[in-house]
Enzyme design. Structure first.
Site, PDB file in Angstrom:
ATOM      1  CG  ASP A 103      -2.013   1.019   1.213  1.00  0.00           C
ATOM      2  OD1 ASP A 103      -3.020   0.879   0.502  1.00  0.00           O
ATOM      3  OD2 ASP A 103      -1.809   2.021   1.925  1.00  0.00           O
ATOM      4  CG  HIS A 298      -5.659  -3.051  -0.394  1.00  0.00           C
ATOM      5  ND1 HIS A 298      -4.907  -2.615  -1.459  1.00  0.00           N
ATOM      6  CD2 HIS A 298      -5.287  -2.291   0.684  1.00  0.00           C
ATOM      7  CE1 HIS A 298      -4.123  -1.621  -1.056  1.00  0.00           C
ATOM      8  NE2 HIS A 298      -4.333  -1.417   0.238  1.00  0.00           N
TER       9      HIS A 298
END
Length: 322
Positions: A103, A298
């Site tokens: 991320d 994610h």
């Protein structure tokens, strides 16, 4: 098993909280977490990497946990964030390392590779690809494309707005963000169809439980990261797209020359948001190896921990052996 160690380093004008494990003489691996996470998001990687002989270093990034969290948004630009890690490398006397980021940790890892071509011997990024410096700050493009519509990054720009909603119930915020970007949930907060000015979680329901990849003990670490402080430091990372663009001008023509591994979940909404960057990445990363993990959202290093660990150890064994 190698014991987990902790220290506070005075670097780059802040205190950086750093956890570490593995043999003192092992080759250095830096694990850089993303938003809204914590050092403990790497809990399933630390032991396997340390057991393989690496010195594993897991900072709490600026704005998180026990690390300093200045109020001023402008001290969270990418060059400054890279400087935190560079300062820690200097303090520890490291002349070589591999950086691994997920991320927001991924852009820091990519830019450390550009800034430190000799010291950074290999780079791994998860979820966020590298396509070079854009022709204009990303927020300017978003404002054009999403005029009158909600976009989470645009929503995060004004200090105090997102914090008011997110800090009101931090456990709810983390549950919502974890669930709504996991593989099991088809709709997520990244891609909502609602007007500008809406709240981050408008139209969504609190699941009231944790996703399968995060148990209560792990969740307590996430909560502790923001306890007593809230999300302002983490959100300040999003308030520097223009400053990042200005400060990376000298890097605009550079390519990542080190061996690089990129991992993406097949259900990660960032793959849709960054579709163009994914296409451009092979032009900007010369030694690129890519894998898309199935049934994965994610939170890749936790949703598919075993596969991630296998891919990491295989790549490191070839490109940065312990």
């Amino acid at each position: 098993m190698h014991a987990l160690e902790h220290q506070l380093l005075e670097v780059n004008g802040i205190e950086l909280s750093l956890y570490s494990a593995g043999p003192q003489g092992g080759r250095a691996l830096w694990l850089l977490h993303g938003f809204p996470e914590c050092w403990h998001s790497w809990r399933k990687q630390i032991a396997p990497l340390a057991a393989a002989g690496y010195r594993v270093l897991i900072p709490e990034m600026r704005g998180y946990g026990k690390s300093s969290a200045p109020r001023e948004p402008e001290v969270y630009d990418l060059i400054t964030l890279c400087g935190d890690i560079q300062g820690a490398m200097d303090a520890l006397g490291q002349t070589e390392c591999c950086v691994i980021g997920h991320d927001w940790g991924a852009p820091v890892a990519w830019h450390l590779a550009l800034l430190e071509p000799q010291r950074v011997r290999a780079v791994v990024a998860m979820a966020v690809p590298f396509g070079g410096r854009p022709k204009q700050p990303a927020t300017e493009l978003m404002a054009q494309l999403y005029a009158g519509r909600f976009h989470y990054i645009l929503h995060f720009q004004t200090p105090g707005v997102a914090e008011a909603e997110m800090d009101a119930d931090m456990a709810r915020t983390l549950r919502m963000m974890m669930h709504n970007t996991s593989a099991a949930v088809p709709k997520d907060f990244f891609l909502q169809d609602k007007p500008a000015g809406a709240g981050l979680f408008d139209g969504m329901q609190d699941p009231g439980s944790l996703p399968a990849w995060c148990d209560a003990a792990a969740f307590a670490h996430y909560l502790d990261t923001f306890a007593g402080r809230g999300f302002y430091g983490a959100l300040n990372w999003y308030r520097n797209f223009h400053r990042n663009w200005l400060r990376t001008e000298a890097l605009a023509e550079l390519q990542v020359g080190q061996p690089a591994l990129f991992l993406l979940g097949d259900h990660d909404p960032v793959g849709t948001l960054e579709a163009y960057t994914l296409k451009q990445m092979p032009k900007r990363v010369r030694q690129l190896e890519q894998h898309v993990l199935k049934d994965c959202g994610h939170w890749i290093q936790n949703e598919q921990a075993e596969q991630v660990n296998q891919l990491l150890l295989d790549f490191l064994g070839r490109q940065y052996p312990a």
